[in-house]
Design a protein around this motif. Structure first.
Motif, PDB file in Angstrom:
ATOM      1  N   LEU A  17      17.567  32.833 -11.734  1.00  0.00           N
ATOM      2  CA  LEU A  17      16.216  32.183 -12.647  1.00  0.00           C
ATOM      3  C   LEU A  17      15.298  33.312 -12.861  1.00  0.00           C
ATOM      4  N   PRO A  18      14.650  33.251 -14.264  1.00  0.00           N
ATOM      5  CA  PRO A  18      13.916  34.288 -14.581  1.00  0.00           C
ATOM      6  C   PRO A  18      12.498  34.405 -13.711  1.00  0.00           C
ATOM      7  N   PHE A  19      12.035  33.527 -12.980  1.00  0.00           N
ATOM      8  CA  PHE A  19      10.709  33.683 -12.335  1.00  0.00           C
ATOM      9  C   PHE A  19      11.103  33.819 -10.705  1.00  0.00           C
ATOM     10  N   LEU A  20      12.381  33.813 -10.547  1.00  0.00           N
ATOM     11  CA  LEU A  20      12.735  33.745  -8.910  1.00  0.00           C
ATOM     12  C   LEU A  20      12.927  35.161  -8.531  1.00  0.00           C
ATOM     13  N   ARG A  21      12.039  35.575  -7.391  1.00  0.00           N
ATOM     14  CA  ARG A  21      12.368  36.772  -6.682  1.00  0.00           C
ATOM     15  C   ARG A  21      12.862  36.577  -5.144  1.00  0.00           C
ATOM     16  N   TYR A  22      13.526  37.468  -4.765  1.00  0.00           N
ATOM     17  CA  TYR A  22      14.311  37.184  -3.484  1.00  0.00           C
ATOM     18  C   TYR A  22      13.231  37.253  -2.211  1.00  0.00           C
ATOM     19  N   GLY A  23      12.240  38.186  -2.462  1.00  0.00           N
ATOM     20  CA  GLY A  23      11.279  38.546  -1.503  1.00  0.00           C
ATOM     21  C   GLY A  23      11.668  39.612  -0.523  1.00  0.00           C
ATOM     22  N   PHE A  24      12.632  40.320  -0.877  1.00  0.00           N
ATOM     23  CA  PHE A  24      13.121  41.341   0.094  1.00  0.00           C
ATOM     24  C   PHE A  24      11.893  42.554   0.217  1.00  0.00           C
TER      25      PHE A  24
ATOM     26  N   THR B 101       9.779  31.052  10.888  1.00  0.00           N
ATOM     27  CA  THR B 101       8.716  30.061  10.758  1.00  0.00           C
ATOM     28  C   THR B 101       7.566  30.965  10.080  1.00  0.00           C
ATOM     29  N   ILE B 102       7.478  32.231  10.337  1.00  0.00           N
ATOM     30  CA  ILE B 102       6.356  33.071   9.736  1.00  0.00           C
ATOM     31  C   ILE B 102       6.876  33.378   8.505  1.00  0.00           C
ATOM     32  N   SER B 103       8.071  33.809   8.278  1.00  0.00           N
ATOM     33  CA  SER B 103       8.426  33.839   6.860  1.00  0.00           C
ATOM     34  C   SER B 103       8.627  32.878   5.911  1.00  0.00           C
ATOM     35  N   LEU B 104       8.823  31.654   6.356  1.00  0.00           N
ATOM     36  CA  LEU B 104       9.129  30.575   5.710  1.00  0.00           C
ATOM     37  C   LEU B 104       7.659  29.990   5.191  1.00  0.00           C
ATOM     38  N   ILE B 105       6.827  29.898   5.945  1.00  0.00           N
ATOM     39  CA  ILE B 105       5.413  29.529   5.758  1.00  0.00           C
ATOM     40  C   ILE B 105       4.743  30.489   4.914  1.00  0.00           C
ATOM     41  N   SER B 106       5.035  31.913   5.013  1.00  0.00           N
ATOM     42  CA  SER B 106       4.347  32.776   4.013  1.00  0.00           C
ATOM     43  C   SER B 106       4.932  32.685   2.641  1.00  0.00           C
ATOM     44  N   SER B 107       6.257  32.338   2.385  1.00  0.00           N
ATOM     45  CA  SER B 107       6.938  32.090   1.356  1.00  0.00           C
ATOM     46  C   SER B 107       6.327  30.747   0.261  1.00  0.00           C
ATOM     47  N   ILE B 108       6.199  30.051   1.320  1.00  0.00           N
ATOM     48  CA  ILE B 108       5.502  28.485   0.528  1.00  0.00           C
ATOM     49  C   ILE B 108       4.019  29.053   0.295  1.00  0.00           C
ATOM     50  N   VAL B 109       3.507  29.610   0.888  1.00  0.00           N
ATOM     51  CA  VAL B 109       1.957  29.999   0.549  1.00  0.00           C
ATOM     52  C   VAL B 109       1.976  30.847  -0.574  1.00  0.00           C
ATOM     53  N   SER B 110       2.909  31.970  -0.710  1.00  0.00           N
ATOM     54  CA  SER B 110       3.083  32.819  -1.742  1.00  0.00           C
ATOM     55  C   SER B 110       3.351  32.185  -3.031  1.00  0.00           C
ATOM     56  N   THR B 111       4.252  31.000  -2.701  1.00  0.00           N
ATOM     57  CA  THR B 111       4.721  30.399  -4.089  1.00  0.00           C
ATOM     58  C   THR B 111       3.543  29.388  -4.718  1.00  0.00           C
ATOM     59  N   ILE B 112       2.853  28.695  -3.766  1.00  0.00           N
ATOM     60  CA  ILE B 112       1.598  28.058  -4.036  1.00  0.00           C
ATOM     61  C   ILE B 112       0.565  28.995  -4.773  1.00  0.00           C
TER      62      ILE B 112
ATOM     63  N   ARG C 289       4.573  22.031 -12.797  1.00  0.00           N
ATOM     64  CA  ARG C 289       5.611  21.091 -12.734  1.00  0.00           C
ATOM     65  C   ARG C 289       7.072  21.798 -12.094  1.00  0.00           C
ATOM     66  N   ILE C 290       7.023  23.128 -12.350  1.00  0.00           N
ATOM     67  CA  ILE C 290       8.082  23.903 -11.956  1.00  0.00           C
ATOM     68  C   ILE C 290       7.996  24.072 -10.468  1.00  0.00           C
ATOM     69  N   SER C 291       7.175  23.620  -9.698  1.00  0.00           N
ATOM     70  CA  SER C 291       7.088  23.585  -8.299  1.00  0.00           C
ATOM     71  C   SER C 291       8.286  23.069  -7.665  1.00  0.00           C
ATOM     72  N   ILE C 292       8.695  21.980  -8.321  1.00  0.00           N
ATOM     73  CA  ILE C 292       9.802  21.175  -7.913  1.00  0.00           C
ATOM     74  C   ILE C 292      11.052  22.145  -7.697  1.00  0.00           C
ATOM     75  N   VAL C 293      11.105  23.138  -8.363  1.00  0.00           N
ATOM     76  CA  VAL C 293      12.032  24.037  -8.458  1.00  0.00           C
ATOM     77  C   VAL C 293      11.706  25.261  -7.436  1.00  0.00           C
ATOM     78  N   MET C 294      10.583  25.798  -7.744  1.00  0.00           N
ATOM     79  CA  MET C 294      10.161  26.926  -6.990  1.00  0.00           C
ATOM     80  C   MET C 294       9.985  26.925  -5.643  1.00  0.00           C
ATOM     81  N   LEU C 295       9.311  25.504  -5.039  1.00  0.00           N
ATOM     82  CA  LEU C 295       9.043  25.578  -3.763  1.00  0.00           C
ATOM     83  C   LEU C 295      10.436  25.645  -2.850  1.00  0.00           C
TER      84      LEU C 295
END
Length: 168
Positions: free
Chosen positions: A12-19, A88-99, A115-121
């Protein structure tokens, strides 16, 4: 990692893997708070320069996301590190980053972007777990941070699934 990530195909154009967060996970137990935040700024700078987005709104979005996720990672590791895993640290930080990305981007593009939070989160949760997995299993010149659980617990696959369900 950020430059290498940009060479990969994005589903998806807005999706980054976070590596690019892998070095941030490695540095959790090695740097002071000031050094850690400087590493985050350096990661952002390298990323925006390599993508040519330094003078765009995307740069502000990336900066706010980078700072917020670094801050939450550092606090989680140093305050709750005995009780939670790197997953857990990575999961929470990815959620915080997305929000953070969604909130800052909505300042430029309007609230309809939320509205795209439904996909991004959910996607950020998957990439957050993948990033933690890679950080723990890549053979780099340094060891990932060791979290010493006082009660010898580790996050089981069921715990990780519950984290994802709670985040949804």
């Amino acid at each position: 990692f950020s430059v290498a990530e940009n060479m990969l195909i994005h589903p998806l154009p807005f999706l980054r893997y976070g590596f690019a967060m892998i070095p941030m996970l490695y540095a959790l137990d090695k740097l002071s708070f000031k050094e850690y935040m400087l590493l985050s700024l350096g990661k952002w700078l390298a990323s925006t320069l390599s993508q040519g987005t330094m003078l765009s709104p995307f740069s502000i979005i990336a900066l706010s996301s980078s700072i917020s996720s670094a801050l939450i990672m550092y606090v989680l590791f140093h305050v709750f590190g005995k009780f939670i895993s790197l997953y857990t640290i990575s999961l929470i930080s990815s959620i915080v980053s997305t929000i953070t990305q969604l909130l800052v981007a909505s300042l430029f593009l309007g609230s309809v972007l939320m509205r795209i939070s439904i996909v991004m989160l959910p996607l950020s949760e998957i990439t957050g777990l993948l990033t933690a997995f890679l950080a723990l299993h890549l053979k780099l010149n340094t060891n990932p941070p060791e979290i010493i659980n006082t009660d010898n617990r580790e996050d089981s696959p069921l715990t990780i699934i519950l984290h994802i369900l709670c985040a949804l």
